[in-house]
Design a protein around this motif. Structure first.
Motif, short mmCIF file in Angstrom:
data_model
loop_
_atom_site.label_atom_id
_atom_site.label_comp_id
_atom_site.label_asym_id
_atom_site.label_seq_id
_atom_site.Cartn_x
_atom_site.Cartn_y
_atom_site.Cartn_z
N ASN A 56 91.45 -77.27 -60.03
CA ASN A 56 90.14 -77.44 -60.66
C ASN A 56 90.32 -77.84 -62.12
O ASN A 56 91.21 -77.33 -62.81
N GLN A 65 84.28 -64.99 -64.62
CA GLN A 65 83.36 -65.81 -63.85
C GLN A 65 84.06 -66.23 -62.56
O GLN A 65 85.16 -66.77 -62.58
N SER A 112 86.54 -72.74 -55.36
CA SER A 112 87.35 -73.95 -55.45
C SER A 112 87.42 -74.62 -54.09
O SER A 112 87.54 -73.96 -53.05
N VAL A 160 84.68 -68.61 -59.72
CA VAL A 160 84.48 -70.04 -59.50
C VAL A 160 85.05 -70.43 -58.13
O VAL A 160 86.26 -70.39 -57.93
N ILE A 202 88.26 -66.43 -65.99
CA ILE A 202 87.90 -67.13 -64.76
C ILE A 202 88.72 -66.56 -63.60
O ILE A 202 89.93 -66.35 -63.73
N GLN A 256 89.30 -68.04 -60.06
CA GLN A 256 89.07 -69.22 -59.22
C GLN A 256 89.58 -68.91 -57.81
O GLN A 256 90.74 -68.59 -57.62
N TYR A 285 88.82 -78.05 -65.98
CA TYR A 285 87.89 -77.31 -66.85
C TYR A 285 87.81 -77.92 -68.25
O TYR A 285 87.41 -77.25 -69.19
#
Length: 299
Positions: free
Chosen positions: A44, A35, A39, A37, A176, A178, A46
């Motif tokens: 970040n 995914q 920033s 994401v 993820i 990011q 989670y």
């Protein structure tokens, strides 16, 4: 060639075109399992992943699940790659090789997320996810149907070549990527730059900020058992039966069987062949997509 600001600007424009050509000339694979994401800060949080709510019948007041924000963090990292162009090469118009190098920098920037994301699977028996357990673990904490603490597994054990069955059908993904700052071409090519004065070299490079991390362990099962129709069936059943907190069915759809190149033939036989080894109808045909990526070997 006399070096002027116009000459340097034209050179940079050419390098930028070469960079974009390399960047757009490849198709990265990481977004199959990660995914993306965006920033906007250094770190970040989670922790909220442990508390994704389900839907319940509305009886009385709403049941609010407090979202935790302190249990899992991904801190962005900075990455760069830089090349130098000698003043003499510009003066002598000897720049053909540098266009090729910058094109390759563009390609490397495009596939860099693959280098970071895919090895997370291979390292998943050591790398921790949001619940503090290794991503592939036999004892992820969950709540049973009575609200009591228990554990669930997404690790089928073994000690051979690892392979992975994933559900990538959702907006959320097992992993993820990011991203804080996209990779782009930058330059230090003013005549007044100190490095130009002291070393006679103009510098061009790429840089970006990002980090790869673990998402929802529930969407993945890892195995180091021999990949066979039987072990594939075991992994598939484990995911189809997987439940969230309070015994809520997750409704998983395992759709991607990720294997290294050494297991590609086995995976394709299990999922694409019309018949099994005994000549009977292959009941597992089409139940998932066999997916081979060279980036697993980078772990």
């Amino acid at each position: 060639m006399i070096i002027t600001r116009t000459v340097l600007s034209t050179l940079y424009t050419g390098f930028s075109t070469a960079f974009q050509s390399g960047f757009s000339g490849v198709t990265p694979q990481y977004n199959r399992v990660a995914q993306v994401v965006p920033s906007t800060t250094r770190v970040n949080e989670y922790g909220w992943m442990a508390d994704l709510p389900g839907i319940r019948e509305w009886l009385g007041d709403r049941l609010v699940k407090n979202l935790e924000t302190n249990s899992y963090q991904l801190r962005n990292k900075s990455f760069e790659s830089t090349v130098g162009v000698k003043r003499e090469d510009i003066e002598d118009d000897n720049l053909g090789m540098f266009g090729t190098i910058v094109t390759e920098m563009g390609r490397l920037s495009a596939v860099f997320p693959d280098e970071q994301v895919w090895p997370l699977l291979t390292n998943g028996w050591a790398g921790k996810c949001y619940d503090g357990k290794p991503f592939f673990s036999e004892d992820h904490p969950v709540l049973d149907k009575n609200g009591k603490k228990t554990t669930a597994s997404n690790d089928l054990g073994g000690n051979g070549t690892p392979w992975f069955l994933l559900d990538t059908t959702r907006a959320v993904k097992p992993l993820i990527w990011q991203t804080r700052k996209a990779f782009n071409l930058v330059r230090m090519d003013a005549e007044t730059d100190e490095h130009v004065f002291t070393a006679g070299q103009f510098r061009y490079g790429v840089d970006g900020r990002a980090v790869a991390g673990y998402g929802f362990w529930q969407l993945a099962t890892g195995s180091k058992q021999e990949l066979t129709p039987e072990t594939y069936a075991e992994a598939r059943a484990l995911m189809l039966d997987r439940r969230g907190d309070n015994g809520r069915p997750l409704g998983l759809q395992p759709n991607l069987l990720v294997v290294p190149s050494s297991l590609e033939g086995v995976a394709r036989k299990i999922l694409l062949a019309e018949n099994d080894a005994a000549g009977s109808t292959n009941v597992w045909k089409g139940t998932a997509e066999p997916f081979t990526t060279p980036w697993l070997a980078a772990a």
